[in-house]
Design a protein around this motif. Structure first.
Motif, PDB file in Angstrom:
ATOM      1  N   VAL A  37       9.943   0.511   2.922  1.00 51.74           N
ATOM      2  CA  VAL A  37       8.674   1.237   2.926  1.00 51.74           C
ATOM      3  C   VAL A  37       7.818   0.671   1.800  1.00 51.74           C
ATOM      4  N   VAL A  38       6.653   0.129   2.143  1.00 50.77           N
ATOM      5  CA  VAL A  38       5.775  -0.454   1.132  1.00 50.77           C
ATOM      6  C   VAL A  38       4.537   0.422   0.976  1.00 50.77           C
ATOM      7  N   ASP A  39       4.377   0.984  -0.208  1.00 50.65           N
ATOM      8  CA  ASP A  39       3.165   1.724  -0.561  1.00 50.65           C
ATOM      9  C   ASP A  39       2.279   0.763  -1.338  1.00 50.65           C
ATOM     10  N   PRO A  40       1.222   0.234  -0.721  1.00 49.44           N
ATOM     11  CA  PRO A  40       0.430  -0.818  -1.378  1.00 49.44           C
ATOM     12  C   PRO A  40      -0.463  -0.247  -2.479  1.00 49.44           C
ATOM     13  N   VAL A  41       0.155   0.099  -3.597  1.00 50.29           N
ATOM     14  CA  VAL A  41      -0.551   0.771  -4.683  1.00 50.29           C
ATOM     15  C   VAL A  41      -1.531  -0.197  -5.335  1.00 50.29           C
ATOM     16  N   MET A  42      -2.794   0.139  -5.263  1.00 47.35           N
ATOM     17  CA  MET A  42      -3.833  -0.709  -5.847  1.00 47.35           C
ATOM     18  C   MET A  42      -4.681   0.031  -6.869  1.00 47.35           C
ATOM     19  N   GLU A  53       3.690 -12.277   1.346  1.00 46.67           N
ATOM     20  CA  GLU A  53       5.140 -12.320   1.150  1.00 46.67           C
ATOM     21  C   GLU A  53       5.855 -10.992   1.381  1.00 46.67           C
ATOM     22  N   LEU A  54       5.203  -9.877   1.044  1.00 46.12           N
ATOM     23  CA  LEU A  54       5.918  -8.598   1.076  1.00 46.12           C
ATOM     24  C   LEU A  54       5.637  -7.787   2.333  1.00 46.12           C
ATOM     25  N   PHE A  55       4.385  -7.714   2.756  1.00 43.45           N
ATOM     26  CA  PHE A  55       4.052  -6.886   3.917  1.00 43.45           C
ATOM     27  C   PHE A  55       4.831  -7.269   5.173  1.00 43.45           C
ATOM     28  N   PRO A  56       5.057  -8.568   5.441  1.00 48.02           N
ATOM     29  CA  PRO A  56       5.801  -8.903   6.661  1.00 48.02           C
ATOM     30  C   PRO A  56       7.255  -8.419   6.663  1.00 48.02           C
ATOM     31  N   GLN A 100       2.977  -7.145  11.626  1.00 48.85           N
ATOM     32  CA  GLN A 100       4.074  -6.844  12.548  1.00 48.85           C
ATOM     33  C   GLN A 100       4.972  -5.732  12.013  1.00 48.85           C
ATOM     34  N   CYS A 101       4.335  -4.640  11.593  1.00 50.26           N
ATOM     35  CA  CYS A 101       5.085  -3.481  11.105  1.00 50.26           C
ATOM     36  C   CYS A 101       4.308  -2.228  11.455  1.00 50.26           C
ATOM     37  N   ALA A 102       4.947  -1.081  11.298  1.00 53.85           N
ATOM     38  CA  ALA A 102       4.249   0.190  11.479  1.00 53.85           C
ATOM     39  C   ALA A 102       3.343   0.444  10.283  1.00 53.85           C
ATOM     40  N   LEU A 140       4.041   0.306   6.288  1.00 51.63           N
ATOM     41  CA  LEU A 140       3.120   0.301   5.157  1.00 51.63           C
ATOM     42  C   LEU A 140       2.423   1.652   5.106  1.00 51.63           C
ATOM     43  N   THR A 141       2.115   2.131   3.884  1.00 49.06           N
ATOM     44  CA  THR A 141       1.519   3.459   3.755  1.00 49.06           C
ATOM     45  C   THR A 141       0.213   3.417   2.948  1.00 49.06           C
TER      46      THR A 141
END
Length: 266
Positions: free
Chosen positions: A102-107, A127-130, A168-170, A135-136
């Motif tokens: 689970v990637v929370d793209p904290v910006m 590199e990370l999202f794929p 290519q992810c939810a 992603l949240t």
């Protein structure tokens, strides 16, 4: 066997977000929590005053230590503000074939402070999202990722569609910021689903993104499917907000332990 989850994120010295919120959330959701710290932050409910990054070498050692001993059933990734650290994380996740990422793209922090450099955003995307199962992003983050302005529910659907197809992810596009407040959109391979939430009149929302993504990871670790994990996570965060904990001079933390009872808390 107790299910396990790993959080890879920054430390919040005030305890409301980051690693601290993640561990509290994972414990409250019934999994054993582990951590790899990407950065130390000096922050409180009013803002972030300093960030001190881990070195890439040390972060790699943290991840090796976890994966070679207590393999996590799910991984949540939060704040990573440096492109070299992002590359280390991506390399190690692929090396150990990590699952339920689970990637929370904290910006940007709730207070408005920028938490990530511009070049790190590009490395996240490449590199990370794929590697993510989901992603949240919140609405401002989804705008950064798509380059589009999100003003309506239809815009949320289109932004989530673009992100999902590119990586290519939810994608869980989180409402708020005066648009579909408390309503989140999950876009996945077979379509999309809205999750309606309760509007809770509580100004203390520090760490809500960290908490939601950690709760999703905890439920994925327990083998719930993604829609069920999101639903359970939203129920948990509604309870944490409804507990009306009130600490600090700014946007304070939630009560992550609102449902923990027993003689040790008396």
């Amino acid at each position: 066997m107790r299910k396990t989850a790993l959080t890879i994120a920054g430390s919040d010295s005030s305890g409301g977000a980051g690693i601290q919120a993640d561990i509290k959330t994972m414990m409250a959701n019934g999994v054993y929590a582990m951590s790899a710290i990407t950065a130390l932050t000096a922050q409180n409910t009013t803002g972030v005053s300093a960030i001190f990054n881990a070195t890439p070498e040390f972060l790699a050692q943290e991840l090796d230590s976890v994966f070679t001993d207590i393999f996590p059933d799910a991984v949540k990734i939060g704040m990573v503000s440096d492109r070299e650290l992002i590359s280390v994380i991506a390399r190690k996740l692929k090396e150990y074939q990590a699952r339920n990422i689970v990637v929370d793209p904290v910006m940007v922090a709730t207070s408005g402070a920028r938490l990530i450099s511009e070049d790190a955003v590009d490395t996240l995307k490449q590199e990370l999202f794929p590697l993510a199962a989901v992603l949240t992003p919140n609405i401002p983050e989804a705008e950064v990722l798509t380059g589009m302005k999100i003003c309506t529910g239809e815009d949320m659907i289109e932004a989530a569609r673009q992100i999902a197809q590119q990586y290519q992810c939810a994608v869980l596009c989180k409402g708020g910021h005066q648009l579909n407040d408390a309503n989140d959109l999950l876009y996945f391979k077979d379509g999309y689903r809205w999750f309606e939430g309760k509007r809770i009149d509580n100004p203390n929302t520090h760490g809500t993104g960290c908490t939601l993504s950690s709760a999703i990871a905890a439920n994925l670790a327990k083998s719930y499917d993604l829609p069920t994990s999101v639903e359970r996570a939203k129920d948990y965060i509604s309870g944490a907000l409804s507990a009306m904990l009130d600490l600090g001079a700014g946007s304070g933390p939630m009560d992550h332990g609102f449902a923990i009872t027993g003689k040790y808390v008396q």
